[in-house]
Design a protein around this motif. Sequence first.
Motif: not given
Length: 305
Positions: A98-108
């Motif tokens: 959607x953003x055409x950008x890098x994304x990183x995800x982590x558990x809360x």
Amino acid sequence: MTELTTHFLSIDIGGTYIKHALINRSGQIIFVKKEETPKNIEEFKSCLTGILDQYKGQVKAVAVSCPGKIDSKEGVVYHGGALVYLHQFHLKEFIESYMNLRCAIMNDGKSAALAELWLGQLKDIENGGVMTLGTGIGGGLVLNKALHSGSHFQAGELSFMLLSTNVPISLETVAGAKGSAVNFIRQASNLLKLEDPLDGKKVFEELEKKNELIYPLFEEFCRNVVIVIMNVQSVVDLQRIAIGGGISAQPILVEEIKQQYQQLLASAPVLENMLTPVEIVPCHFRNEAGLLGALYHLLEELEEN
């Protein structure tokens, strides 16, 4: 390039609210907004794209803190904690497309640990941990100054620690139930006959007065937390453990946990002699922990690449 494009978007997905913030590389939060967390996956996608639209063309990358078991390499959410509709959702891919950008995800819980490692109570600690007290017990382990995720991204999921030898296992006896801040507040509110079953403010006002109706329950709750701390300490030998979650804003909480810890050690001299006590402190970050920890994880990924 405008000044804002040197900043990052960080999103903290919670059971009640989704917080989103513009943050610079040094961890300074420019501003924070929040939206009510949707009730199903389609509403969630719509809410998320609405948030992302606010930052298009203004940020370098996107960081996300999310409940559940998170495959941070593939960016997939499993189970989703209270947000069960997120199970198997490819959140990283959705945002990057959607953003055409890098994304990183982590558990809360791990995000909270990373926030403390970056700028908080674990900044100068070789081996430490964060324990977040909420609906269950979340957290993260920092070993050799790095987050320890485990072989299956579930290290630090303290809610699943067994506190009973009875078989079959009752979910009421696992650490997530016996150390649940929400359960404690609900039980205390019931004893006080409060209209609001989760009136934490009133419960702690009464605890400050040493109300005999609920203080023994509070001691038991803190003792359960201490048992979890002792079990963790016997396995990974931490220097410091920081207590987080909304309830940690109450100074009496960490004070009582420390008191129960000393009482437990004194009751069993062999433990006191063999296990070096861990330092117990409140987390430095509370509401901002997920936002900052997620960004720290993103920055680590960007540096690796």
